[in-house]
Scaffold this motif. Structure first.
Motif, PDB file in Angstrom:
ATOM      1  N   GLN A   1      -2.762  24.287  16.588  1.00 52.13           N
ATOM      2  CA  GLN A   1      -3.185  25.640  16.227  1.00 52.13           C
ATOM      3  C   GLN A   1      -2.345  26.660  16.980  1.00 52.13           C
ATOM      4  OE1 GLN A   1      -7.327  25.625  17.282  1.00 52.13           O
ATOM      5  NE2 GLN A   1      -7.920  25.264  15.173  1.00 52.13           N
ATOM      6  N   SER A   2      -2.165  27.800  16.362  1.00 51.64           N
ATOM      7  CA  SER A   2      -1.464  28.883  17.046  1.00 51.64           C
ATOM      8  C   SER A   2      -2.388  29.471  18.101  1.00 51.64           C
ATOM      9  CB  SER A   2      -1.044  29.948  16.042  1.00 51.64           C
ATOM     10  OG  SER A   2      -2.194  30.597  15.537  1.00 51.64           O
ATOM     11  N   THR A   3      -1.815  30.191  19.047  1.00 52.48           N
ATOM     12  CA  THR A   3      -2.637  30.790  20.103  1.00 52.48           C
ATOM     13  C   THR A   3      -3.608  31.805  19.528  1.00 52.48           C
ATOM     14  OG1 THR A   3      -0.921  32.419  20.544  1.00 52.48           O
ATOM     15  CG2 THR A   3      -0.920  30.434  21.907  1.00 52.48           C
ATOM     16  N   TRP A   4      -3.216  32.486  18.465  1.00 51.95           N
ATOM     17  CA  TRP A   4      -4.115  33.443  17.821  1.00 51.95           C
ATOM     18  C   TRP A   4      -5.352  32.727  17.293  1.00 51.95           C
ATOM     19  CZ3 TRP A   4      -6.023  34.010  12.847  1.00 51.95           C
ATOM     20  CH2 TRP A   4      -6.681  35.195  12.603  1.00 51.95           C
ATOM     21  N   GLN A   5      -5.141  31.583  16.637  1.00 50.54           N
ATOM     22  CA  GLN A   5      -6.269  30.827  16.097  1.00 50.54           C
ATOM     23  C   GLN A   5      -7.168  30.328  17.222  1.00 50.54           C
ATOM     24  OE1 GLN A   5      -4.066  27.938  13.765  1.00 50.54           O
ATOM     25  NE2 GLN A   5      -5.016  28.723  11.898  1.00 50.54           N
ATOM     26  N   GLN A   6      -6.586  29.869  18.309  1.00 43.96           N
ATOM     27  CA  GLN A   6      -7.384  29.363  19.419  1.00 43.96           C
ATOM     28  C   GLN A   6      -8.233  30.464  20.044  1.00 43.96           C
ATOM     29  OE1 GLN A   6      -4.431  27.622  21.941  1.00 43.96           O
ATOM     30  NE2 GLN A   6      -4.475  25.662  20.881  1.00 43.96           N
ATOM     31  N   ARG A   7      -7.678  31.661  20.157  1.00 45.43           N
ATOM     32  CA  ARG A   7      -8.404  32.764  20.803  1.00 45.43           C
ATOM     33  C   ARG A   7      -9.497  33.345  19.925  1.00 45.43           C
ATOM     34  NH1 ARG A   7      -3.397  35.804  23.696  1.00 45.43           N
ATOM     35  NH2 ARG A   7      -3.121  34.257  25.334  1.00 45.43           N
ATOM     36  N   ILE A   8      -9.329  33.293  18.630  1.00 43.00           N
ATOM     37  CA  ILE A   8     -10.302  33.903  17.723  1.00 43.00           C
ATOM     38  C   ILE A   8     -11.355  32.895  17.250  1.00 43.00           C
ATOM     39  CG2 ILE A   8      -9.077  33.556  15.541  1.00 43.00           C
ATOM     40  CD1 ILE A   8     -10.720  36.819  16.555  1.00 43.00           C
ATOM     41  N   GLN A   9     -11.050  31.619  17.347  1.00 39.07           N
ATOM     42  CA  GLN A   9     -11.929  30.580  16.799  1.00 39.07           C
ATOM     43  C   GLN A   9     -13.297  30.545  17.478  1.00 39.07           C
ATOM     44  OE1 GLN A   9     -10.457  26.580  17.269  1.00 39.07           O
ATOM     45  NE2 GLN A   9     -11.493  25.909  15.422  1.00 39.07           N
TER      46      GLN A   9
END
Length: 141
Positions: free
Chosen positions: A8-16
Motif C-alpha cells: 500500500q502507498s503511505t497515503w493509503q496506510q495513513r487514511i485506512q
C-alpha cells in the motif's frame, strides 16, 4: 499459485485506519437507531458487532476493510480503560473496605463467562464435526 500482495502507498496506510474507525462509529450509530426503533433488549454495541459480523460473513463487506482499524483499536485498548483506573483511585476507601467482595464477584463472574464460552465452543465444535461426518457420508454414497 500464490498471489503477490501489492504494497500500500503511505497515503493509503495513513487514511485506512481513520476511515475504518469512522466505519465502526457508523455501525454503532446505525445499531443504536435499530435498537431504539425495534426496542431490542440488546445494547447497540452488540447489535453493531452482529451486524458487522453478518456483513463480513455474507461477503458484503470484505474483511480487509475492517482489519487495520480493529488492530489499531486493540493496540490502543489501554487508553479506553483509563476511566476505570481513575475510578479505582477515586474510590480507594471502598476498595479497602469491600475490595475482597468485589474481587470475589469479579473472579466468579470471570469463571462463569469462561465456562460458558468453553461450553458453547465445545457444542459448536461437536455440531460442526457431525455436519462434516454427514457430508462425508453423503459424498461416499
Amino acid at each position: 499459485m500464490k498471489l503477490a500482495i501489492r504494497p500500500q502507498s503511505t497515503w493509503q496506510q495513513r487514511i485506512q485506519v481513520p476511515l475504518q474507525v469512522v466505519l465502526y462509529i457508523a455501525f454503532f450509530l446505525t445499531a443504536q437507531r435499530l435498537v431504539d426503533w425495534l426496542r431490542l433488549p440488546l445494547p447497540a454495541n452488540i447489535v453493531g458487532m452482529l451486524l458487522l459480523l453478518a456483513l463480513i460473513m455474507l461477503r458484503v463487506l470484505p474483511l480487509n476493510w475492517v482489519k487495520a482499524g480493529s488492530r489499531w483499536l486493540l493496540a490502543e485498548m489501554l487508553l479506553f480503560f483509563i476511566p476505570a483506573v481513575v475510578a479505582v483511585v477515586n474510590y480507594s476507601q471502598l476498595l479497602r473496605v469491600d475490595g475482597w467482595r468485589i474481587m470475589l464477584v469479579i473472579m466468579i463472574s470471570t469463571l462463569l463467562v469462561l465456562s460458558a464460552t468453553a461450553l458453547v465452543v465445545d457444542r459448536v465444535y461437536r455440531f460442526e464435526m457431525r455436519l462434516a461426518a454427514r457430508k462425508k457420508e453423503r459424498q461416499g454414497e
